[in-house]
Design a protein around this motif. Structure first.
Motif, PDB file in Angstrom:
ATOM      1  N   GLN A  79      -6.695  -2.798   5.074  1.00 40.31           N
ATOM      2  CA  GLN A  79      -6.283  -2.250   3.777  1.00 40.31           C
ATOM      3  C   GLN A  79      -7.155  -1.064   3.390  1.00 40.31           C
ATOM      4  O   GLN A  79      -6.654  -0.068   2.860  1.00 40.31           O
ATOM      5  CB  GLN A  79      -6.345  -3.342   2.707  1.00 40.31           C
ATOM      6  CG  GLN A  79      -5.305  -4.407   2.878  1.00 40.31           C
ATOM      7  CD  GLN A  79      -5.488  -5.573   1.924  1.00 40.31           C
ATOM      8  OE1 GLN A  79      -6.588  -5.823   1.414  1.00 40.31           O
ATOM      9  NE2 GLN A  79      -4.420  -6.312   1.679  1.00 40.31           N
ATOM     10  N   ASP A  80      -8.455  -1.164   3.650  1.00 39.38           N
ATOM     11  CA  ASP A  80      -9.367  -0.068   3.329  1.00 39.38           C
ATOM     12  C   ASP A  80      -9.038   1.172   4.155  1.00 39.38           C
ATOM     13  O   ASP A  80      -9.057   2.300   3.641  1.00 39.38           O
ATOM     14  CB  ASP A  80     -10.823  -0.473   3.554  1.00 39.38           C
ATOM     15  CG  ASP A  80     -11.320  -1.491   2.541  1.00 39.38           C
ATOM     16  OD1 ASP A  80     -10.670  -1.672   1.494  1.00 39.38           O
ATOM     17  OD2 ASP A  80     -12.371  -2.111   2.809  1.00 39.38           O
ATOM     18  N   LYS A  87      -3.785  -0.258  -5.566  1.00 41.27           N
ATOM     19  CA  LYS A  87      -3.348   0.459  -4.366  1.00 41.27           C
ATOM     20  C   LYS A  87      -3.484  -0.411  -3.120  1.00 41.27           C
ATOM     21  O   LYS A  87      -2.558  -0.510  -2.321  1.00 41.27           O
ATOM     22  CB  LYS A  87      -4.158   1.743  -4.211  1.00 41.27           C
ATOM     23  CG  LYS A  87      -3.698   2.622  -3.081  1.00 41.27           C
ATOM     24  CD  LYS A  87      -4.434   3.942  -3.074  1.00 41.27           C
ATOM     25  CE  LYS A  87      -3.924   4.830  -1.956  1.00 41.27           C
ATOM     26  NZ  LYS A  87      -4.660   6.089  -1.900  1.00 41.27           N
ATOM     27  N   ARG A  88      -4.630  -1.050  -2.959  1.00 43.22           N
ATOM     28  CA  ARG A  88      -4.860  -1.867  -1.762  1.00 43.22           C
ATOM     29  C   ARG A  88      -3.950  -3.081  -1.700  1.00 43.22           C
ATOM     30  O   ARG A  88      -3.449  -3.444  -0.642  1.00 43.22           O
ATOM     31  CB  ARG A  88      -6.319  -2.331  -1.700  1.00 43.22           C
ATOM     32  CG  ARG A  88      -7.297  -1.264  -1.267  1.00 43.22           C
ATOM     33  CD  ARG A  88      -8.695  -1.825  -1.075  1.00 43.22           C
ATOM     34  NE  ARG A  88      -9.263  -2.371  -2.306  1.00 43.22           N
ATOM     35  CZ  ARG A  88      -9.916  -1.660  -3.223  1.00 43.22           C
ATOM     36  NH1 ARG A  88     -10.088  -0.356  -3.062  1.00 43.22           N
ATOM     37  NH2 ARG A  88     -10.419  -2.248  -4.296  1.00 43.22           N
ATOM     38  N   ARG A 112      -6.129   1.909   5.431  1.00 40.49           N
ATOM     39  CA  ARG A 112      -4.849   2.434   4.934  1.00 40.49           C
ATOM     40  C   ARG A 112      -5.083   3.235   3.650  1.00 40.49           C
ATOM     41  O   ARG A 112      -4.514   4.302   3.476  1.00 40.49           O
ATOM     42  CB  ARG A 112      -3.865   1.306   4.673  1.00 40.49           C
ATOM     43  CG  ARG A 112      -2.532   1.838   4.126  1.00 40.49           C
ATOM     44  CD  ARG A 112      -1.511   0.753   3.896  1.00 40.49           C
ATOM     45  NE  ARG A 112      -1.117   0.168   5.169  1.00 40.49           N
ATOM     46  CZ  ARG A 112      -0.964  -1.144   5.363  1.00 40.49           C
ATOM     47  NH1 ARG A 112      -1.160  -1.993   4.395  1.00 40.49           N
ATOM     48  NH2 ARG A 112      -0.586  -1.597   6.533  1.00 40.49           N
ATOM     49  N   GLU A 113      -5.942   2.716   2.767  1.00 37.57           N
ATOM     50  CA  GLU A 113      -6.224   3.411   1.507  1.00 37.57           C
ATOM     51  C   GLU A 113      -6.862   4.775   1.777  1.00 37.57           C
ATOM     52  O   GLU A 113      -6.576   5.752   1.097  1.00 37.57           O
ATOM     53  CB  GLU A 113      -7.150   2.561   0.638  1.00 37.57           C
ATOM     54  CG  GLU A 113      -7.412   3.181  -0.728  1.00 37.57           C
ATOM     55  CD  GLU A 113      -8.376   2.360  -1.564  1.00 37.57           C
ATOM     56  OE1 GLU A 113      -8.290   2.478  -2.801  1.00 37.57           O
ATOM     57  OE2 GLU A 113      -9.206   1.617  -1.004  1.00 37.57           O
ATOM     58  N   ARG A 114      -7.739   4.835   2.775  1.00 40.03           N
ATOM     59  CA  ARG A 114      -8.386   6.108   3.135  1.00 40.03           C
ATOM     60  C   ARG A 114      -7.455   7.022   3.923  1.00 40.03           C
ATOM     61  O   ARG A 114      -7.766   8.190   4.122  1.00 40.03           O
ATOM     62  CB  ARG A 114      -9.641   5.845   3.969  1.00 40.03           C
ATOM     63  CG  ARG A 114     -10.781   5.221   3.203  1.00 40.03           C
ATOM     64  CD  ARG A 114     -12.059   5.190   4.019  1.00 40.03           C
ATOM     65  NE  ARG A 114     -11.899   4.617   5.338  1.00 40.03           N
ATOM     66  CZ  ARG A 114     -12.129   3.338   5.651  1.00 40.03           C
ATOM     67  NH1 ARG A 114     -12.519   2.493   4.727  1.00 40.03           N
ATOM     68  NH2 ARG A 114     -11.965   2.913   6.892  1.00 40.03           N
ATOM     69  N   GLY A 126      -7.851   1.001  -7.697  1.00 44.20           N
ATOM     70  CA  GLY A 126      -8.145   0.741  -6.292  1.00 44.20           C
ATOM     71  C   GLY A 126      -7.564  -0.583  -5.835  1.00 44.20           C
ATOM     72  O   GLY A 126      -6.968  -0.677  -4.750  1.00 44.20           O
TER      73      GLY A 126
END
Length: 165
Positions: free
Chosen positions: A145-146, A36-37, A148-150, A33
């Protein structure tokens, strides 16, 4: 004499630890995680976290839902400590801290840059992860960032986030 040189290793360690602190309420955080972020290679993070764990800045949780968590409160972990943990130093001198930039001798400005290195270390020793987490600009970047990750980051989010910095 003490010297600091901030390299990619130190910057990435601080970034990863800040990511961990920002997500601490989610339980153990996987390196995947963070990778990725923060767009840091997973294998590089594994090397950094091995050093951070040796210095008791993080602890690992094994099994399903495992990952890493801070070993102590974010208010008790300081940026300089993280940099020191990954065997990095901040060195503003051009001779790499050895004092041998002029044929094995100290150059004219060596002590000036050495003093700057000490000041930087003292400055970073006063900045905790908690103080960074509390910053609205840091929170805005983390939220982006969160999202974008989702996968729910919209173009207007990118535009508005770019106006923050």
């Amino acid at each position: 004499m003490w010297f600091m040189r901030l390299t990619t290793k130190g910057r990435y360690a601080v970034t990863a630890m800040l990511d961990l602190a920002l997500h601490t309420d989610q339980g153990p955080i996987s390196l995947a995680g963070i990778s990725k972020r923060q767009e840091i290679s997973l294998s590089y993070l594994e090397q950094l976290f091995a050093k951070l764990r040796q210095r008791d800045l993080v602890s690992s949780v094994r099994g399903p839902g495992g990952g890493y968590k801070l070993s102590r409160d974010a208010g008790d972990i300081f940026v300089a400590e993280i940099i020191d943990a990954v065997n990095e130093s901040i060195d503003a001198t051009s001779c790499g801290g050895g004092g041998s930039c002029q044929h094995g001798e100290v150059c004219l400005t060596h002590y000036l840059w050495s003093d700057l290195s000490q000041q930087i270390h003292e400055f970073l020793s006063g900045i905790s992860l908690a103080s960074l987490v509390a910053r609205k600009d840091v929170q805005a970047v983390s939220d982006r960032q969160d999202r974008r990750e989702r996968g729910d980051l919209q173009l207007d989010d990118v535009i508005s986030a770019s106006t923050l910095g």
